[in-house]
Scaffold this motif. Structure first.
Motif, PDB file in Angstrom:
ATOM      1  N   GLN A  16       0.853  -1.171   0.000  1.00  0.00           N
ATOM      2  CA  GLN A  16       0.000   0.000   0.000  1.00  0.00           C
ATOM      3  C   GLN A  16       0.892   1.225   0.000  1.00  0.00           C
ATOM      4  O   GLN A  16       1.708   1.395   0.906  1.00  0.00           O
ATOM      5  CB  GLN A  16      -0.935   0.020   1.218  1.00  0.00           C
ATOM      6  N   LYS A  19       4.542   0.595   0.472  1.00  0.00           N
ATOM      7  CA  LYS A  19       5.021   0.003   1.709  1.00  0.00           C
ATOM      8  C   LYS A  19       4.341  -1.342   1.918  1.00  0.00           C
ATOM      9  O   LYS A  19       3.153  -1.492   1.675  1.00  0.00           O
ATOM     10  CB  LYS A  19       4.729   0.919   2.902  1.00  0.00           C
ATOM     11  N   ARG A  21       2.604  -4.233   3.879  1.00  0.00           N
ATOM     12  CA  ARG A  21       1.811  -4.388   5.099  1.00  0.00           C
ATOM     13  C   ARG A  21       1.641  -5.868   5.394  1.00  0.00           C
ATOM     14  O   ARG A  21       1.620  -6.697   4.478  1.00  0.00           O
ATOM     15  CB  ARG A  21       0.455  -3.705   4.946  1.00  0.00           C
ATOM     16  N   SER A  42       8.989  -4.341   9.659  1.00  0.00           N
ATOM     17  CA  SER A  42       7.973  -3.403   9.193  1.00  0.00           C
ATOM     18  C   SER A  42       8.261  -1.997   9.697  1.00  0.00           C
ATOM     19  O   SER A  42       8.875  -1.808  10.759  1.00  0.00           O
ATOM     20  CB  SER A  42       6.596  -3.855   9.693  1.00  0.00           C
ATOM     21  N   ASP A  43       7.792  -0.997   8.939  1.00  0.00           N
ATOM     22  CA  ASP A  43       7.955   0.377   9.403  1.00  0.00           C
ATOM     23  C   ASP A  43       6.861   0.757  10.396  1.00  0.00           C
ATOM     24  O   ASP A  43       6.837   1.874  10.909  1.00  0.00           O
ATOM     25  CB  ASP A  43       7.959   1.352   8.205  1.00  0.00           C
ATOM     26  N   ASN A  44       5.967  -0.179  10.705  1.00  0.00           N
ATOM     27  CA  ASN A  44       4.872   0.067  11.633  1.00  0.00           C
ATOM     28  C   ASN A  44       5.203  -0.572  12.982  1.00  0.00           C
ATOM     29  O   ASN A  44       5.379  -1.786  13.084  1.00  0.00           O
ATOM     30  CB  ASN A  44       3.562  -0.503  11.072  1.00  0.00           C
ATOM     31  N   GLY A  45       5.273   0.241  14.016  1.00  0.00           N
ATOM     32  CA  GLY A  45       5.673  -0.253  15.324  1.00  0.00           C
ATOM     33  C   GLY A  45       4.728  -1.292  15.887  1.00  0.00           C
ATOM     34  O   GLY A  45       5.159  -2.284  16.494  1.00  0.00           O
ATOM     35  N   LEU A  46       3.412  -1.102  15.714  1.00  0.00           N
ATOM     36  CA  LEU A  46       2.446  -2.072  16.227  1.00  0.00           C
ATOM     37  C   LEU A  46       2.600  -3.416  15.522  1.00  0.00           C
ATOM     38  O   LEU A  46       2.493  -4.470  16.153  1.00  0.00           O
ATOM     39  CB  LEU A  46       1.019  -1.543  16.047  1.00  0.00           C
ATOM     40  N   THR A  47       2.875  -3.378  14.237  1.00  0.00           N
ATOM     41  CA  THR A  47       3.104  -4.622  13.489  1.00  0.00           C
ATOM     42  C   THR A  47       4.329  -5.341  14.036  1.00  0.00           C
ATOM     43  O   THR A  47       4.310  -6.568  14.243  1.00  0.00           O
ATOM     44  CB  THR A  47       3.296  -4.308  11.993  1.00  0.00           C
ATOM     45  N   ARG A  48       5.407  -4.618  14.269  1.00  0.00           N
ATOM     46  CA  ARG A  48       6.611  -5.242  14.813  1.00  0.00           C
ATOM     47  C   ARG A  48       6.340  -5.844  16.183  1.00  0.00           C
ATOM     48  O   ARG A  48       6.809  -6.942  16.505  1.00  0.00           O
ATOM     49  CB  ARG A  48       7.762  -4.228  14.906  1.00  0.00           C
ATOM     50  N   GLN A  49       5.589  -5.123  17.010  1.00  0.00           N
ATOM     51  CA  GLN A  49       5.272  -5.618  18.350  1.00  0.00           C
ATOM     52  C   GLN A  49       4.466  -6.908  18.276  1.00  0.00           C
ATOM     53  O   GLN A  49       4.769  -7.898  18.961  1.00  0.00           O
ATOM     54  CB  GLN A  49       4.489  -4.564  19.138  1.00  0.00           C
TER      55      GLN A  49
END
Length: 320
Positions: A16, A19, A21, A42-49
């Motif tokens: 998307q 990037k 997802r 991932s550039d998304n912190g919640l995804t990494r967590q």
């Protein structure tokens, strides 16, 4: 064509705006370890967590390296998720974590690029804030904490050796981890009480008190003879935390020939507040040393006051 597009977007990962997802729920359901490891980037912190948390459930040995890499993540939530998962992976994680605390350069293998230069403020386990120069230091601090949670016996020796590390925060975290090993750590820590570095002896005395093991009493009594005031104070504070288990030996120690030892014994008995010590303290109240007499009298008053239902606020004794 529309059906094909929907099928692509419902898969584990989709693009998307250039990037990638990740569908963590689907990756978890399919136990797609490789996909979850990729999601750690991932550039998304919640995804990494979420990816880090999922890997603790079924990631196995293959997830250990990527999770250790995540211990250097910029976000506290990601680091703590990685730490929790490494704890769940237990035996598979012990060897690499031990290597981290024993060899500061081992962290380099978990870096895709050199760690940022300069000093950065980061928040680590328990909400503590540290100034660290590299992610290497942060990973090592987490490694000690995780080893304490896993409690594998093979980690005890390396953690005790970490008490000599030049990194203050690693020493602090290692000491807390060692205390969780209880009886297995007492013998090693008792030997550390002979270390030439008084700072190391202070930490060892404190950890012995934190173990709560009755076998820690004897080495702590011995540490009351230490030449360093701070070591003696740390040993006395540890004996106070030992409570009832230390009372008998502290009573014996009130007859020691060293006035400093008698002084610390009286102070420790004062803050433990056990009425069994009253007779020994009354004998100390006749001591030739006025400071020992004073502390013994205070101890008697305090114990009698507590027995009357008026407890006093405890604090470690100090030499006068």
């Amino acid at each position: 064509m529309e059906a094909k597009r929907l099928q692509q977007e419902s898969g584990p990962a989709k693009k998307q705006q250039g990037k990638k997802r990740f569908n963590i729920d689907l990756l978890r359901a399919e136990e797609d370890v490789d996909g979850l490891i990729e999601a750690l980037q991932s550039d998304n912190g919640l995804t990494r967590q979420r990816a880090a948390l999922a890997l603790g459930d079924f990631g196995g040995a293959g997830a250990v390296g990527p999770l250790i890499q995540a211990l250097g993540d910029p976000l506290t939530a990601v680091r703590e998720a990685a730490a929790d998962s490494l704890t769940l992976l237990e035996g598979a994680a012990v060897g690499p974590l031990v290597e981290l605390i024993e060899n500061p350069e081992a962290s380099v293998k978990y870096e895709e690029s050199p760690a940022p230069g300069g000093t950065a403020t980061v928040t680590g386990p328990g909400g503590r804030t540290w100034e660290v120069e590299t992610r290497r230091d942060l990973r090592r601090v987490y490694a000690a904490a995780i080893l304490g949670e896993i409690a594998d016996p093979s980690a005890v020796d390396p953690l005790v050796r970490a008490l000599h590390d030049e990194h203050d925060d690693l020493r602090c975290q290692a000491s807390g981890a060692i205390a969780k090993f209880g009886r297995r750590a007492v013998e090693l820590l008792a030997k550390v009480l002979a270390d030439p570095d008084p700072d190391v002896r202070i930490v060892a005395a404190g950890v012995l008190g934190d173990t709560g093991e009755a076998s820690a009493v004897e080495p702590l009594i011995g540490a009351l003879h230490d030449e360093n005031d701070d070591v003696r104070g740390a040993a006395a504070g540890a004996l106070i935390r030992m409570g009832d288990a230390a009372v008998g030996r502290l009573i014996d120690t009130t007859k020691d020939g060293d006035r400093n030892v008698r002084l610390y014994a009286a102070g420790a008995l004062k803050y433990i507040g056990d009425p069994r010590a009253i007779d020994a303290l009354r004998a100390l109240a006749l001591d030739e040393d006025k400071d020992v007499r004073s502390v013994a009298e205070d101890a008697i008053d305090k114990i009698q006051m507590v027995r009357g239902g008026m407890p006093a606020e405890p604090s470690p004794p100090t030499s006068r």
